[in-house]
Design an enzyme around this catalytic site. Structure first.
Site, PDB file in Angstrom:
ATOM      1  N   CYS A  18      39.288  51.385  35.436  1.00  0.00           N
ATOM      2  CA  CYS A  18      40.117  51.885  34.442  1.00  0.00           C
ATOM      3  C   CYS A  18      39.257  52.400  33.189  1.00  0.00           C
ATOM      4  O   CYS A  18      37.974  51.628  33.062  1.00  0.00           O
ATOM      5  CB  CYS A  18      41.468  51.404  33.805  1.00  0.00           C
ATOM      6  SG  CYS A  18      40.837  49.746  33.159  1.00  0.00           S
TER       7      CYS A  18
ATOM      8  N   GLU B  32      38.367  43.932  37.600  1.00  0.00           N
ATOM      9  CA  GLU B  32      36.899  44.045  37.310  1.00  0.00           C
ATOM     10  C   GLU B  32      36.550  43.037  35.975  1.00  0.00           C
ATOM     11  O   GLU B  32      35.421  42.570  36.018  1.00  0.00           O
ATOM     12  CB  GLU B  32      36.588  45.662  36.888  1.00  0.00           C
ATOM     13  CG  GLU B  32      36.900  46.573  37.948  1.00  0.00           C
ATOM     14  CD  GLU B  32      38.182  46.920  37.883  1.00  0.00           C
ATOM     15  OE1 GLU B  32      39.275  46.274  37.629  1.00  0.00           O
ATOM     16  OE2 GLU B  32      38.474  48.294  38.040  1.00  0.00           O
TER      17      GLU B  32
ATOM     18  N   ASN C 198      43.406  41.216  39.598  1.00  0.00           N
ATOM     19  CA  ASN C 198      44.207  41.478  38.585  1.00  0.00           C
ATOM     20  C   ASN C 198      45.420  40.291  38.438  1.00  0.00           C
ATOM     21  O   ASN C 198      45.807  40.025  39.499  1.00  0.00           O
ATOM     22  CB  ASN C 198      44.634  42.902  38.553  1.00  0.00           C
ATOM     23  CG  ASN C 198      45.743  43.052  40.056  1.00  0.00           C
ATOM     24  OD1 ASN C 198      45.166  42.582  40.810  1.00  0.00           O
ATOM     25  ND2 ASN C 198      46.496  44.003  39.713  1.00  0.00           N
ATOM     26  N   ILE C 199      45.629  39.983  37.245  1.00  0.00           N
ATOM     27  CA  ILE C 199      46.522  38.810  37.151  1.00  0.00           C
ATOM     28  C   ILE C 199      47.534  39.465  35.947  1.00  0.00           C
ATOM     29  O   ILE C 199      46.836  39.838  34.933  1.00  0.00           O
ATOM     30  CB  ILE C 199      45.919  37.758  36.249  1.00  0.00           C
ATOM     31  CG1 ILE C 199      44.611  37.123  37.248  1.00  0.00           C
ATOM     32  CG2 ILE C 199      46.944  36.491  36.132  1.00  0.00           C
ATOM     33  CD1 ILE C 199      45.130  36.290  38.560  1.00  0.00           C
ATOM     34  N   GLU C 200      48.796  39.753  36.278  1.00  0.00           N
ATOM     35  CA  GLU C 200      49.747  40.348  35.256  1.00  0.00           C
ATOM     36  C   GLU C 200      50.563  39.223  34.587  1.00  0.00           C
ATOM     37  O   GLU C 200      50.675  38.095  35.015  1.00  0.00           O
ATOM     38  CB  GLU C 200      50.641  41.274  36.134  1.00  0.00           C
ATOM     39  CG  GLU C 200      49.817  42.465  36.622  1.00  0.00           C
ATOM     40  CD  GLU C 200      50.673  43.222  37.695  1.00  0.00           C
ATOM     41  OE1 GLU C 200      51.821  43.139  37.714  1.00  0.00           O
ATOM     42  OE2 GLU C 200      49.979  44.446  37.783  1.00  0.00           O
TER      43      GLU C 200
ATOM     44  N   CYS D  81      37.868  48.817  31.667  1.00  0.00           N
ATOM     45  CA  CYS D  81      37.154  48.177  32.353  1.00  0.00           C
ATOM     46  C   CYS D  81      35.659  48.832  32.476  1.00  0.00           C
ATOM     47  O   CYS D  81      34.502  48.389  32.377  1.00  0.00           O
ATOM     48  CB  CYS D  81      37.406  48.033  33.877  1.00  0.00           C
ATOM     49  SG  CYS D  81      38.561  47.053  34.088  1.00  0.00           S
TER      50      CYS D  81
ATOM     51  N   CYS E 125      42.573  43.218  34.208  1.00  0.00           N
ATOM     52  CA  CYS E 125      42.142  43.918  35.563  1.00  0.00           C
ATOM     53  C   CYS E 125      41.234  42.885  36.319  1.00  0.00           C
ATOM     54  O   CYS E 125      40.270  41.970  35.740  1.00  0.00           O
ATOM     55  CB  CYS E 125      41.371  45.283  35.012  1.00  0.00           C
ATOM     56  SG  CYS E 125      42.528  46.682  34.442  1.00  0.00           S
TER      57      CYS E 125
HETATM   58  N1  THU Z   1      44.031  47.339  37.412  1.00  0.00           N
HETATM   59  C1  THU Z   1      42.781  46.771  37.701  1.00  0.00           C
HETATM   60  O1  THU Z   1      42.759  45.584  38.028  1.00  0.00           O
HETATM   61  N2  THU Z   1      41.542  47.387  37.490  1.00  0.00           N
HETATM   62  C2  THU Z   1      41.627  48.796  37.100  1.00  0.00           C
HETATM   63  O2  THU Z   1      40.522  49.250  36.956  1.00  0.00           O
HETATM   64  C3  THU Z   1      42.842  49.567  37.062  1.00  0.00           C
HETATM   65  C4  THU Z   1      44.119  48.768  37.202  1.00  0.00           C
HETATM   66  C5  THU Z   1      45.521  46.699  37.686  1.00  0.00           C
HETATM   67  C6  THU Z   1      46.110  46.517  36.251  1.00  0.00           C
HETATM   68  C7  THU Z   1      47.369  46.394  36.887  1.00  0.00           C
HETATM   69  O3  THU Z   1      47.693  44.801  37.208  1.00  0.00           O
HETATM   70  C8  THU Z   1      47.557  47.129  38.052  1.00  0.00           C
HETATM   71  O4  THU Z   1      46.143  47.218  38.592  1.00  0.00           O
HETATM   72  C9  THU Z   1      48.416  48.415  38.217  1.00  0.00           C
HETATM   73  O5  THU Z   1      47.908  49.021  37.081  1.00  0.00           O
END
Ligand code: THU
Length: 140
Positions: free
Chosen positions: A97, A56, A43-45, A100, A54
């Site tokens: 989530c 995935e 995951n990259i924010e 995804c 996300c």
């Molecule tokens: N996140 C994922 O990478 N995959 C998911 O299926 C659920 C959430 C990440 C998004 C965000 O960067 C962090 O988790 C917190 O929600």
């Protein structure tokens, strides 16, 4: 979970180390298994909330960009899952989530799904039954 699934989960755990999650502090790694190999993502924010990606979807994109169109399975690892009030990890703490799942329904409809918070093997069709599909009319 069989040995191949455990190995894929290890790859996902390695990918989580490459996450960029300074806002949530919740790192996620994913790895997809294809006939041509294993492709990972994390995951990259961004500071602009909701513009992150996300793990995935990063992993699925990675596989597509290497020409892989068949996804056999996906592993998701969340090293920052915290225990709940009972002191046990939430078994759903590393589940994909909703967004995804929609990607997986389109790009990996027959994939199995394993996570770092459960020994269970899930099937995508069980995680997102009745998924939206766009039926295109290409006749004209
Ligand atoms: N996140 C994922 O990478 N995959 C998911 O299926 C659920 C959430 C990440 C998004 C965000 O960067 C962090 O988790 C917190 O929600």
């Amino acid at each position: 979970m069989n040995e191949a699934q455990q190995n894929l989960l290890q790859e996902a755990t390695r990918a989580a180390e490459l996450a960029y999650a300074p806002y949530s502090r919740f790192r996620v790694g994913a790895a997809v298994l294809t006939p041509g190999g294993v492709f990972s993502g994390a995951n990259i924010e961004t500071a602009s909330t909701n513009l992150g990606i996300c793990a995935e979807r990063a992993a699925l994109t990675h596989a597509r960009m290497r020409g892989e169109q068949k996804i056999v399975g996906i592993a998701v690892s969340c090293p920052d899952v915290r225990p709940n009030e009972d002191g046990v990890d939430d078994e759903y703490g590393a589940m994909p989530c909703g967004a995804c799942r929609q990607w997986l329904a389109e790009l990996a409809p027959s994939a199995w799904v394993v996570t770092s918070t459960s020994d269970k093997v899930y099937l995508l069709e069980d995680l997102l039954p009745c998924a939206f599909k766009l039926h295109m009319d290409n006749s004209s």
